[in-house]
Enzyme design. Structure first.
Site, PDB file in Angstrom:
ATOM      1  N   ARG A   1      38.642   6.723 -17.811  1.00  0.00           N
ATOM      2  CA  ARG A   1      39.653   6.544 -18.865  1.00  0.00           C
ATOM      3  C   ARG A   1      39.117   6.910 -20.243  1.00  0.00           C
ATOM      4  O   ARG A   1      39.875   7.358 -21.102  1.00  0.00           O
ATOM      5  CB  ARG A   1      40.176   5.107 -18.852  1.00  0.00           C
ATOM      6  CG  ARG A   1      41.060   4.885 -17.645  1.00  0.00           C
ATOM      7  CD  ARG A   1      41.748   3.549 -17.639  1.00  0.00           C
ATOM      8  NE  ARG A   1      42.900   3.635 -16.753  1.00  0.00           N
ATOM      9  CZ  ARG A   1      43.385   2.624 -16.041  1.00  0.00           C
ATOM     10  NH1 ARG A   1      42.841   1.432 -16.132  1.00  0.00           N
ATOM     11  NH2 ARG A   1      44.426   2.799 -15.259  1.00  0.00           N
TER      12      ARG A   1
ATOM     13  N   LYS B   1      54.052   0.902   2.955  1.00  0.00           N
ATOM     14  CA  LYS B   1      55.367   0.297   3.195  1.00  0.00           C
ATOM     15  C   LYS B   1      56.530   1.026   2.550  1.00  0.00           C
ATOM     16  O   LYS B   1      56.448   1.461   1.406  1.00  0.00           O
ATOM     17  CB  LYS B   1      55.364  -1.125   2.641  1.00  0.00           C
ATOM     18  CG  LYS B   1      54.501  -2.057   3.453  1.00  0.00           C
ATOM     19  CD  LYS B   1      54.647  -3.445   2.895  1.00  0.00           C
ATOM     20  CE  LYS B   1      53.930  -4.461   3.766  1.00  0.00           C
ATOM     21  NZ  LYS B   1      54.000  -5.783   3.150  1.00  0.00           N
TER      22      LYS B   1
ATOM     23  N   GLY C   1      47.190   4.852  -6.996  1.00  0.00           N
ATOM     24  CA  GLY C   1      45.827   4.330  -6.876  1.00  0.00           C
ATOM     25  C   GLY C   1      45.115   4.805  -5.623  1.00  0.00           C
ATOM     26  O   GLY C   1      44.023   5.387  -5.680  1.00  0.00           O
TER      27      GLY C   1
ATOM     28  N   GLY D   1      51.158   2.765 -12.070  1.00  0.00           N
ATOM     29  CA  GLY D   1      52.534   2.293 -12.231  1.00  0.00           C
ATOM     30  C   GLY D   1      53.423   3.224 -13.035  1.00  0.00           C
ATOM     31  O   GLY D   1      54.574   3.456 -12.667  1.00  0.00           O
TER      32      GLY D   1
HETATM   33  P1  ADP Z   1      49.221   4.494  -3.526  1.00  0.00           P
HETATM   34  O1  ADP Z   1      48.285   3.426  -4.041  1.00  0.00           O
HETATM   35  O2  ADP Z   1      48.615   5.867  -3.653  1.00  0.00           O
HETATM   36  O3  ADP Z   1      50.596   4.404  -4.116  1.00  0.00           O
HETATM   37  P2  ADP Z   1      49.900   2.914  -1.193  1.00  0.00           P
HETATM   38  O4  ADP Z   1      49.272   1.722  -1.835  1.00  0.00           O
HETATM   39  O5  ADP Z   1      51.360   2.945  -1.049  1.00  0.00           O
HETATM   40  O6  ADP Z   1      49.389   4.252  -1.941  1.00  0.00           O
HETATM   41  O7  ADP Z   1      49.352   3.090   0.282  1.00  0.00           O
HETATM   42  C1  ADP Z   1      47.991   3.125   0.613  1.00  0.00           C
HETATM   43  C2  ADP Z   1      47.694   2.263   1.812  1.00  0.00           C
HETATM   44  O8  ADP Z   1      48.483   2.597   2.931  1.00  0.00           O
HETATM   45  C3  ADP Z   1      46.258   2.439   2.239  1.00  0.00           C
HETATM   46  O9  ADP Z   1      45.580   1.206   2.104  1.00  0.00           O
HETATM   47  C4  ADP Z   1      46.362   2.867   3.706  1.00  0.00           C
HETATM   48  O10 ADP Z   1      45.371   2.278   4.528  1.00  0.00           O
HETATM   49  C5  ADP Z   1      47.729   2.358   4.088  1.00  0.00           C
HETATM   50  N1  ADP Z   1      48.246   3.076   5.264  1.00  0.00           N
HETATM   51  C6  ADP Z   1      48.545   4.379   5.353  1.00  0.00           C
HETATM   52  N2  ADP Z   1      48.965   4.691   6.592  1.00  0.00           N
HETATM   53  C7  ADP Z   1      48.910   3.554   7.326  1.00  0.00           C
HETATM   54  C8  ADP Z   1      49.225   3.216   8.678  1.00  0.00           C
HETATM   55  N3  ADP Z   1      49.667   4.143   9.542  1.00  0.00           N
HETATM   56  N4  ADP Z   1      49.060   1.940   9.082  1.00  0.00           N
HETATM   57  C9  ADP Z   1      48.614   1.004   8.203  1.00  0.00           C
HETATM   58  N5  ADP Z   1      48.314   1.246   6.916  1.00  0.00           N
HETATM   59  C10 ADP Z   1      48.452   2.499   6.480  1.00  0.00           C
END
Ligand code: ADP
Ligand code: MG
Length: 399
Positions: free
Chosen positions: A37, A198, A355, A378
């Site tokens: 940063r 999710k 992230g 965010g």
């Molecule tokens: P970002 O931080 O880039 O927005 P997210 O926080 O939405 O991404 O998602 C990242 C998480 O999703 C990781 O911890 C990863 O392990 C999990 N993930 C991805 N695919 C799967 C899966 N098939 N089953 C369980 N967890 C998963």
């Protein structure tokens, strides 16, 4: 997006320039453990110093909840900031009032002053007009170089921008230009990747993207919910059963908008959620009741590469699998490498953020080869969701 002014549009020599920066750096044992940063704001701050501005930095640090809390003082960041900027940085132990005013009065052109944590005052997060005015009083001009804080309507990000001539710093400018090119005025076809854990956390994102992009590639745990919505048995996979109808609605909305949804045709499955768990490749209609989908499979990887190859613009948020656990990082790494190669060949504009997405691209070793990687978290997501960011809106408002 309305036009915003940049450092090209103003003469800063001899002026007191209030610059909102993101100094929310990770600390370890009293030391800054990651200076990403700081490096992001270096171009703006070096440019202002070189042009003879009196630079006054505004930033928050941690969550002191509107009260003075010495454990969240910004003072600890000064040595690392001096090192990055290669110049002395003065410090005032309040961001408004006498201490701040006296420190500002001492500045000569080219100097940099850091003011104490804006969140030591309740008026910051409340966007209190009197507090914003007390900040504005310290300067002649306002520069916002903290895109990552632009989704919050706080006094130092929004209120103040309405009181002084306001400009985007170089880091803010780069972020806005990249995001505009990727989503507001993109070269088509546009492909979006939405992955991660999710659907529930990314409903607004999916809803906005299907209206704007030509291909929506869904990966990660959230793909399981879409597969289940089609009646497939995803076994023990992460799956939000209460969102099957929502998933079906998103697919229908995509169809109506002419957006092709790309779901994995095969997957890497395992019986345990751990690194190096025994695993196999399965077609998505052949997942055992005791198995879980932890990554996309080789056919899906090839299909993602083919979609990327047709696209001119890529927007990416969320990994394709549980990339923290080998070998379930393979889909994310392969897709990242394909996007990086197409970008380097000049065939694709690639913008990624989030992230875990940034961590995954670093893990794949290709973050530098993307056109733009946003570390804004965010704020990046809210932009992709199509929301107005108050800190950006205040910069583009006509004054
Ligand atoms: P970002 O931080 O880039 O927005 P997210 O926080 O939405 O991404 O998602 C990242 C998480 O999703 C990781 O911890 C990863 O392990 C999990 N993930 C991805 N695919 C799967 C899966 N098939 N089953 C369980 N967890 C998963
Ligand atoms: Mg995450």
């Amino acid at each position: 997006m309305a036009a915003f002014k940049t450092l090209d549009d103003v003469d800063v020599a001899g002026k007191r320039v209030l610059v909102r920066v993101d100094l929310n750096v990770p600390m370890d044992g009293g030391q800054v453990s990651d200076d990403t940063r700081l490096r992001a704001i270096q171009p703006t701050l070096n440019e202002l110093a070189q042009k003879g501005a009196k630079t006054i930095l505004l930033a928050h640090f941690g969550r002191p909840k509107g009260k003075r809390d010495e454990s969240q003082s910004l003072k600890v960041v000064v040595p690392a900031l001096e090192k990055t900027l290669m110049q002395d940085v003065a410090f005032a132990d309040d961001c408004v009032g006498e201490a701040a005013e006296a420190a500002v009065a001492k500045l000569t052109p080219g100097d940099v002053l850091l003011l104490e944590n804006t969140r030591f005052h309740a008026g910051e997060e409340a966007n209190d007009p009197d507090f914003a005015a007390a900040l504005a009083k310290l300067g002649d001009l306002y520069v916002n170089d903290a895109f990552s804080a632009a989704h919050r309507a706080h006094a130092s990000t929004e209120g103040i921008a309405r009181l002084l001539p306001a400009f985007a710093g170089r880091s803010m400018q780069a972020e806005l230009e990249a995001l505009t090119k990727a989503l507001s005025d993109p070269e088509r076809p546009v492909v979006a990747v939405v992955g991660g854990a999710k659907v529930s956390s990314k409903l607004d994102l999916l809803g906005n993207l299907v209206e704007r992009v030509d291909f929506l590639v869904i990966g990660g745990g959230m793909a399981n919910t879409f597969l289940a919505a089609q009646g497939l048995d995803v076994g023990k996979s992460l799956c939000e059963r209460d969102l099957l109808e929502t998933a079906t609605e998103i697919v229908a909305k995509a169809k109506a908008a002419g957006c092709a949804i790309v779901l994995p045709v095969d997957a890497r499955v395992a019986k345990e959620f751990r690194a190096n768990a025994e695993n196999r490749v399965a077609a998505v209609d052949d997942v055992g009741a005791d198995e879980m989908i932890l990554d996309i499979g080789p056919k899906a990887i090839a299909e993602v590469a083919a979609v990327f190859a047709q696209a001119k613009t890529l927007v990416w948020n969320g990994p394709f699998g549980a990339f923290e656990l080998t070998p379930f990082d393979a889909g994310t790494v392969a897709a990242a490498k394909t996007a990086a190669e197409l970008t380097e060949a000049g065939k694709l504009l690639s913008v990624a953020g989030g992230g875990d997405t940034v961590a995954a691209l670093n893990h794949a070793g290709v973050a530098d080869q993307f056109s733009y990687v946003s570390t804004a978290g965010g704020a990046f997501l809210e932009w992709l969701e199509g929301k107005d960011l108050p800190g950006v809106a205040a910069l583009t408002a006509t004054k």
